[in-house]
Write an enzyme that holds these catalytic residues in place. Structure first.
Site, PDB file in Angstrom:
ATOM      1  N   ASP A  34       6.039  -1.340  -6.093  1.00 24.08           N
ATOM      2  CA  ASP A  34       7.233  -0.715  -6.177  1.00 24.08           C
ATOM      3  C   ASP A  34       8.239  -1.208  -7.195  1.00 24.08           C
ATOM      4  O   ASP A  34       8.159  -2.535  -7.571  1.00 24.08           O
ATOM      5  CB  ASP A  34       7.986  -0.435  -5.107  1.00 24.08           C
ATOM      6  CG  ASP A  34       8.734   0.870  -4.708  1.00 24.08           C
ATOM      7  OD1 ASP A  34       9.169   1.353  -5.827  1.00 24.08           O
ATOM      8  OD2 ASP A  34       8.860   1.207  -3.637  1.00 24.08           O
TER       9      ASP A  34
ATOM     10  N   ASP B 250       9.933  10.508  -4.813  1.00 22.91           N
ATOM     11  CA  ASP B 250       9.974  10.412  -3.249  1.00 22.91           C
ATOM     12  C   ASP B 250      10.246  11.643  -2.350  1.00 22.91           C
ATOM     13  O   ASP B 250      10.404  11.460  -1.057  1.00 22.91           O
ATOM     14  CB  ASP B 250      11.509   9.342  -3.156  1.00 22.91           C
ATOM     15  CG  ASP B 250      10.987   7.993  -3.275  1.00 22.91           C
ATOM     16  OD1 ASP B 250       9.775   7.516  -3.500  1.00 22.91           O
ATOM     17  OD2 ASP B 250      11.698   7.001  -3.469  1.00 22.91           O
TER      18      ASP B 250
HETATM   19  C1  GLA Z   1      10.829   3.405  -2.747  1.00 20.80           C
HETATM   20  C2  GLA Z   1       9.723   4.200  -2.886  1.00 20.80           C
HETATM   21  C3  GLA Z   1       9.201   4.902  -1.667  1.00 20.80           C
HETATM   22  C4  GLA Z   1       9.263   3.525  -0.517  1.00 20.80           C
HETATM   23  C5  GLA Z   1      10.527   2.637  -0.555  1.00 20.80           C
HETATM   24  C6  GLA Z   1      10.271   1.592   0.578  1.00 20.80           C
HETATM   25  O1  GLA Z   1      12.034   4.273  -2.510  1.00 20.80           O
HETATM   26  O2  GLA Z   1       9.839   4.957  -3.798  1.00 20.80           O
HETATM   27  O3  GLA Z   1       7.988   5.686  -1.554  1.00 20.80           O
HETATM   28  O4  GLA Z   1       8.060   3.043  -0.763  1.00 20.80           O
HETATM   29  O5  GLA Z   1      10.716   2.411  -1.786  1.00 20.80           O
HETATM   30  O6  GLA Z   1      11.483   0.928   0.652  1.00 20.80           O
END
Ligand code: GLA
Length: 705
Positions: free
Chosen positions: A443, A507
């Site tokens: 990430d 997301d």
């Molecule tokens: C980001 C990612 C999510 C998740 C969160 C975890 O927002 O895009 O999919 O993994 O971090 O903190």
């Protein structure tokens, strides 16, 4: 290379011609578009008049455009030496090699003490690849400000398409007319951001999915990007693509070289479908393309967020295995003091608070259920409240003399530094060695701010640092797959994808938003790279409620998964999910190897798409009613891309169990199927049943033996 001082090269592949020529200077693309067929190219065909009121010659638009030869738009190379010299170089060709499908050239400007190399290749999918590098052969520093690749497009290109949006709404398709102006995609967030993906498409008026001349460019780079479509400078319509370098970011010392990121480009004479064919083919041909079949995931994020409880997660794994999941991914919250997003980031050590026995209890359990195990990391970042920051506050990217803005309570680590990379490698490597981990979700949740100022690494070195770290991890753990995520789809480009296997597209799991996001993503990237999960019935991001079938149909065409607390489901719900997972598994080979077709439909309340097997023996189409329509009769659904002479059996796929709208009579094919040729399906199509808003149809097409 041969010692040639001029050349004309005609590269031809996949109905595309590229004519590149040099008469001793910087090569110029004279034609990129329709195939020009056999027959010698006479350069007189491309000569333009020299009107009054300007220079006494037609300034060339070279691949690296030269201001000193009269090009008055953006120069291809910008930079200078401390005494102000070398600002407007003129290159001479020293060597070149012209092959059937490629041209390599070496150039020099002795006065500026700069050398340049150029590699141009047209691959078997019609994708044009251009690589440029510049070297400082002088004794003083050369400050590099820009290196851009320039290619002319057709004079009739009159519309421009870009991709972008925001967090939870990435890859939107934005179109505008392109007249006498310059349209840019200029990104300064330090990653290919949500609002401006590093690609641009221009085309003839009204180009669509299946019609129009279309030119697409993409920069395979995960830092800042500079793309411009210039319709102003001198009557030519051109695109220029390069990395965006910030002020003072990059200085080449004597004998240092800068290799620009690869520019990829494709032309299509049948609209965006041809662009998808070219890019998907190119991407799938890469040696490192992920292996098939793509496993079905369960990701824990929206199921438990930071609330890690061993027993609950083991129970979730049981449910996941029951419905057919093949890989269980433990998301954020397993390490250091990371009980929420204010703390712990950077401490890649299993938390003894929530995982007192380490990760064995979950990894072993998941593995014993026959699933693979994946783990979330965000290696480039650090919370102020972390052991790493307390020990190494100087490892942060930025200028220590200024306050650094926080993003999600975090700062960026300086990955231009080898000691920072070594530390991260050791921590990640230790976990991948200790546990049976087959997958990493990588990430990146904030912009780079203050990169390059105060002597720290700039976005360029940071990006190379990230690449180096990932490459090192991959070399040490070749069987571990990596998903690129940046608050969803904030880092999706063919630079990061050269070392990762999947993109966490967004997301949001809201099906309506996902349909648009995935449509934009699919123009350049094939579905197997697109993480698409079915979330909870009420989307956490929008609070919109959708049925299981509708959400599953929206997720079906990608690398399918579940991001939802399955422990909340009763037996009926579980068996529905199991059926939907199975439906994906039965179709994934087709979906992940076939040709993607997005379908233009006259009714904006409908979105239609399909994937057709390479041998055109079967296909799966989807129709999404994303809103109410002004009419019950929404217009025929054409099914393009099948074999015109072949007869097919068409039927609705019942597994998604989507209710149809109320009608006295629905067309009989809905219940009984229909037979028609590929030509009939493409031209007359099918009359759609009455549909509820926010419902989906899946349509299977197979050849009649
Ligand atoms: C980001 C990612 C999510 C998740 C969160 C975890 O927002 O895009 O999919 O993994 O971090 O903190």
């Amino acid at each position: 290379m041969t010692d040639e001082r001029s050349f004309v090269a005609h590269l031809r592949r996949r109905a595309t011609s590229v004519v590149v020529a040099s008469s001793g200077g910087m090569p110029e693309v004279l034609w990129w578009g329709h195939d020009l067929g056999d027959g010698e190219i006479d350069l007189a065909q491309f000569e333009r008049p020299v009107p009054g009121g300007g220079l006494d010659h037609d300034p060339p638009f070279a691949i690296v455009a030269e201001a000193a030869r009269g090009w008055a738009g953006r120069p291809g190379l910008e930079g200078s030496r401390p005494d102000g010299s070398a600002g407007q170089p003129v290159f001479g060709l020293t060597n070149c090699e012209v092959g059937e499908h490629h041209v390599d050239a070496a150039l020099v400007d002795l006065h500026a003490a700069l050398e340049l190399t150029l590699g141009i290749a047209l691959d078997e999918h019609g994708v044009l690849r251009v690589d440029v590098s510049v070297s400082n052969t002088g004794d003083s520093d050369y400050r590099l400000d820009a290196l851009r690749v320039g290619i002319p497009v057709g004079d009739h290109a009159a519309e421009v398409l870009t991709f972008g949006g925001r967090h939870n709404n990435e890859f939107g398709i934005h179109r505008s007319s392109w007249g006498r102006q310059t349209v840019t995609v200029e990104n300064r967030r330090g990653r290919p951001a949500h609002e401006r993906a590093p690609s641009m498409i221009v085309g003839s008026p009204g180009f669509g999915e299946e019609q129009g001349d279309v030119w697409a460019v993409h920069l395979a780079w995960s830092g800042d990007v500079d793309i411009a479509a210039d319709g102003v400078t001198d009557g030519r319509r051109v695109v220029q693509v390069g990395e965006l370098l910030r002020s003072g970011e990059l200085t080449l010392g004597p004998r240092e070289c800068f290799e620009g990121p690869t520019v990829l480009a494709a032309f299509s004479s049948f609209g965006l479908s041809g662009i998808s064919d070219a890019f998907h083919g190119h991407i799938r041909a890469r040696k490192a393309h992920p292996k098939f079949p793509r496993p079905v995931h369960l990701n824990t994020w929206e199921a438990v967020y930071f609330d890690h409880d061993v027993d609950r997660l083991r129970a979730l794994a049981d449910r996941a295995a029951e419905v057919g999941v093949e890989r269980f991914v433990l998301d954020d919250g397993w390490f250091g003091s990371r009980r929420d997003d204010t703390s712990g980031l950077g401490d890649w050590v299993v938390s003894s608070d929530v995982w007192p026995d380490g990760l064995d209890p979950i990894v072993d359990h998941v593995r014993s259920l026959g699933m693979g195990f994946g783990l979330w990391f965000e290696p480039e970042m650090v919370n102020l409240d972390s052991d790493l920051y307390r020990q190494h506050p100087d490892w942060v990217l930025g200028d220590a003399r200024y306050e650094q803005p926080l993003g999600r309570h975090q700062l960026v680590l300086d990955l231009g530094r080898s000691d920072v990379r070594d530390h991260l490698f050791e921590q990640i490597d230790a976990l991948l060695t200790r546990y049976d981990i087959g997958y990493v979700k990588w990430d990146h949740n904030r912009d780079l701010v203050q990169a390059a100022s105060g002597g720290g690494s700039g976005v360029h070195l940071q990006t190379l640092g990230v690449y180096e770290l990932i490459d090192r991890i991959r070399a040490a753990h070749p069987d571990v797959e990596i998903e690129t995520c940046a608050s969803g789809g904030g880092r999706a480009d063919l630079g990061i994808l050269a070392r990762t296997d999947r993109v966490w597209t967004s997301d949001t799991m809201d099906a309506i938003d996902r349909i648009a996001i995935q449509r934009g993503f699919s123009v350049l990237f094939p579905p197997e790279l697109m993480g698409s999960h079915i979330g909870a019935p009420i989307a956490h991001t929008t609070l919109r409620r959708h049925r299981h079938g509708f959400r599953a149909a929206a997720a079906m065409f990608g690398s399918f998964g579940i991001e939802w607390d399955l422990l909340r489901l009763d037996d009926d719900g579980l068996s529905t999910v199991a059926r939907l997972v199975d439906l994906h598994k039965r179709n994934r080979e087709l979906l992940h190897t076939g040709r993607t077709r997005r379908i233009d439909h006259p009714d904006p309340s409908l979105v239609a798409q399909g994937v057709i097997s390479v041998d055109r023996c079967k296909a799966l189409f989807a129709v999404f009613a994303i809103a109410s329509s002004h009419s019950h009769h929404r217009g025929a659904l054409r099914l393009p891309g099948l074999d015109p002479g072949q007869r097919y059996r068409v039927r609705l796929v019942g597994d998604i169990d989507e209710p149809l709208g109320w009608a006295r009579w629905q067309p009989s094919w809905v219940a009984d199927g229909v037979e028609a040729t590929g030509r009939q399906l493409e031209r007359a199509g099918l009359r759609l049943p009455v549909l509820h808003p926010e419902s989906a149809l899946l349509i299977e097409v197979v050849t009649v033996p």
